[in-house]
Design a protein around this motif. Structure first.
Motif, PDB file in Angstrom:
ATOM      1  N   TRP A   1     -26.029 -31.384 -41.984  1.00 33.43           N
ATOM      2  CA  TRP A   1     -25.954 -32.164 -43.220  1.00 33.43           C
ATOM      3  C   TRP A   1     -27.209 -33.015 -43.339  1.00 33.43           C
ATOM      4  O   TRP A   1     -27.529 -33.802 -42.465  1.00 33.43           O
ATOM      5  N   ASP A   2     -27.934 -32.841 -44.467  1.00 30.12           N
ATOM      6  CA  ASP A   2     -29.156 -33.590 -44.705  1.00 30.12           C
ATOM      7  C   ASP A   2     -28.812 -34.813 -45.544  1.00 30.12           C
ATOM      8  O   ASP A   2     -28.456 -34.691 -46.737  1.00 30.12           O
ATOM      9  N   ALA A   3     -28.876 -35.987 -44.941  1.00 29.66           N
ATOM     10  CA  ALA A   3     -28.488 -37.210 -45.648  1.00 29.66           C
ATOM     11  C   ALA A   3     -29.472 -37.549 -46.764  1.00 29.66           C
ATOM     12  O   ALA A   3     -29.075 -38.001 -47.840  1.00 29.66           O
ATOM     13  N   GLU A   4     -30.774 -37.337 -46.533  1.00 33.44           N
ATOM     14  CA  GLU A   4     -31.762 -37.655 -47.564  1.00 33.44           C
ATOM     15  C   GLU A   4     -31.633 -36.731 -48.766  1.00 33.44           C
ATOM     16  O   GLU A   4     -31.786 -37.164 -49.902  1.00 33.44           O
TER      17      GLU A   4
ATOM     18  N   ASN B   1     -28.948 -35.439 -49.858  1.00 33.80           N
ATOM     19  CA  ASN B   1     -27.717 -35.803 -50.576  1.00 33.80           C
ATOM     20  C   ASN B   1     -27.697 -37.270 -50.989  1.00 33.80           C
ATOM     21  O   ASN B   1     -26.636 -37.780 -51.362  1.00 33.80           O
ATOM     22  N   GLU B   2     -28.848 -37.907 -50.958  1.00 38.21           N
ATOM     23  CA  GLU B   2     -29.017 -39.280 -51.427  1.00 38.21           C
ATOM     24  C   GLU B   2     -28.062 -40.237 -50.725  1.00 38.21           C
ATOM     25  O   GLU B   2     -27.380 -41.054 -51.343  1.00 38.21           O
ATOM     26  N   GLN B   3     -27.997 -40.131 -49.426  1.00 40.70           N
ATOM     27  CA  GLN B   3     -27.195 -41.039 -48.630  1.00 40.70           C
ATOM     28  C   GLN B   3     -28.101 -42.009 -47.882  1.00 40.70           C
ATOM     29  O   GLN B   3     -29.311 -41.792 -47.746  1.00 40.70           O
ATOM     30  N   VAL B   4     -27.462 -43.070 -47.420  1.00 38.57           N
ATOM     31  CA  VAL B   4     -28.221 -44.092 -46.704  1.00 38.57           C
ATOM     32  C   VAL B   4     -28.594 -43.547 -45.331  1.00 38.57           C
ATOM     33  O   VAL B   4     -27.739 -43.065 -44.586  1.00 38.57           O
ATOM     34  N   VAL B   5     -29.877 -43.634 -44.999  1.00 41.57           N
ATOM     35  CA  VAL B   5     -30.384 -43.122 -43.734  1.00 41.57           C
ATOM     36  C   VAL B   5     -30.769 -44.304 -42.843  1.00 41.57           C
ATOM     37  O   VAL B   5     -31.376 -45.287 -43.312  1.00 41.57           O
TER      38      VAL B   5
ATOM     39  N   THR C   1     -25.267 -47.713 -61.091  1.00 43.63           N
ATOM     40  CA  THR C   1     -24.254 -47.035 -60.271  1.00 43.63           C
ATOM     41  C   THR C   1     -23.478 -48.021 -59.421  1.00 43.63           C
ATOM     42  O   THR C   1     -22.256 -47.920 -59.273  1.00 43.63           O
TER      43      THR C   1
END
Length: 372
Positions: A116-119, A121-125, A159
């Motif tokens: 799973w690529d967090a960046e 999928n616009e997730q906090v890294v 958002t």
């Protein structure tokens, strides 16, 4: 549990304590311990493809692997594991990666990409360790990084506001739960009342089919329809009274003849003798078939003309019979056809008797009467 194991120890007959005096407690697993290798039970952390047989090896498959230390990540040791594929003689080597908290394949296999690529999928890294140190020591880099963070916040502000509004709606869980339960109770009462009405209607109309929910269109159609009877109860009773009042008191000639014939037939059927005579045949029109009593007149033969005229008149005939017969006799209610007496007289010229259509119900035996 420990006491049971201590009591129930088993020593085989060929047990030699000196044989195991200088051995390692791990026995065969520590046979390469002098080389820094320990044999452990290794479980595959993810799905891989073997380079030797090109077969798929699923996550969770266990192997006997050789474990040894190959380096450090700061103070965290890095271990390498070497194992043999169970489908081919190929060896697979993997080692730990403390920087990414993952396992890395060194040789002998390739990973099936399911990460799973967090960046993407616009997730906090999480901030990397080098970047974190640079932010703490470099003021210019910290300023540039702050400006980027402010621009990112402005883009994500709508958002974030929507998320906060959605969370504030569910802030008071007790009030929301009470509101939902109250709404459910009201709907349940309405459903119970509708069910009672449906059951009452089914019992009243003797219906065994389930009733569907009525809609607004059904109510509109029912309001347009009007059911009205053709006449009330009072009008029907009034029509019946008028019909009875307009009915004639005396029957017509054709109706009286029909009723007379029906009466004669009933008298003929009921007048069977006890001796067992054959039933009367009404196909032939004669006085004997009609159960008629023929009576001889007491006058002379010269008075036959007068009797014939009187026989044609039903009223005169009935009065005469009442005067002549001392016994109780019943006259017919219906008038007799005038041609009956004349036919009998013409058929029997030798007899001077007059035919009178009178039913005889007397029990006395008379010499002047004969039943035909």
């Amino acid at each position: 549990m420990g006491e049971r194991k201590g009591v129930n120890k088993y020593y085989p007959p060929d047990f030699d304590p000196a044989k195991y005096r200088n051995s390692h407690p791990l026995r065969e697993r520590a046979r390469k311990l002098s080389q820094g290798i320990l044999i452990i039970r290794f479980e595959m952390p993810y799905n891989i493809w073997c380079d030797g047989c090109k077969n798929h090896i699923g996550m969770g498959v266990r192997y006997n692997a050789e474990k040894k230390k190959v380096g450090n990540y700061y103070t965290t040791p890095i271990y390498r594991f070497r194992m043999k594929c169970h489908l081919c003689p190929n060896h697979i080597e993997m080692q730990t990666d403390p920087a990414s908290c993952d396992y890395v394949i060194v040789s002998g296999a390739r990973r099936k990409e399911e990460r799973w690529d967090a960046e993407a999928n616009e997730q906090v890294v999480a901030t990397a360790h080098e970047e974190k140190q640079k932010l703490e020591t470099d003021a210019m880099y910290q300023l540039e990084h702050g400006a980027k963070d402010q621009s990112k916040l402005q883009r994500a502000l709508p958002t974030l506001q929507n998320i906060q509004e959605a969370q504030s709606a569910w802030k008071d869980d007790f009030a929301l739960n009470s509101l939902l339960r109250q709404k459910f109770r009201e709907e349940k009462k309405v459903l119970q009342e509708e069910e009672k009405k449906d059951l009452a209607l089914q019992a009243k109309a003797s219906l065994s089919i389930p009733l569907v929910q009525e809609s607004e269109e059904d109510r509109h159609l029912a309001a347009l329809l009007k059911y009205q009877s053709l006449g009330s109860y009072e009008d029907k009773q009034k029509q019946k009274r008028n019909k009875i009042a307009d009915r004639p008191w005396f029957l017509s000639a054709q109706t009286s003849r029909t009723k007379a014939n029906d009466t004669l037939k009933k008298l003929g059927l009921s007048g069977k003798s006890a001796v067992g005579k054959s039933p009367v045949d009404f196909t032939q029109k004669s006085p004997s078939n009609l159960g008629v009593v023929r009576r001889k007149t007491r006058e002379r033969e010269g008075g036959s003309t007068e009797d014939d005229s009187e026989a044609s008149d039903p009223t005169t005939q009935i009065n005469r019979q009442d005067q002549d017969s001392p016994a109780k006799r019943v006259s017919l209610d219906s008038p007799v056809r005038p041609d009956v007496g004349s036919q009998v007289t013409e058929g029997n010229p030798r007899s001077s008797c007059t035919a009178s259509l009178v039913a005889d119900y007397s029990d006395s035996a008379s010499d002047t009467e004969a039943v035909l």
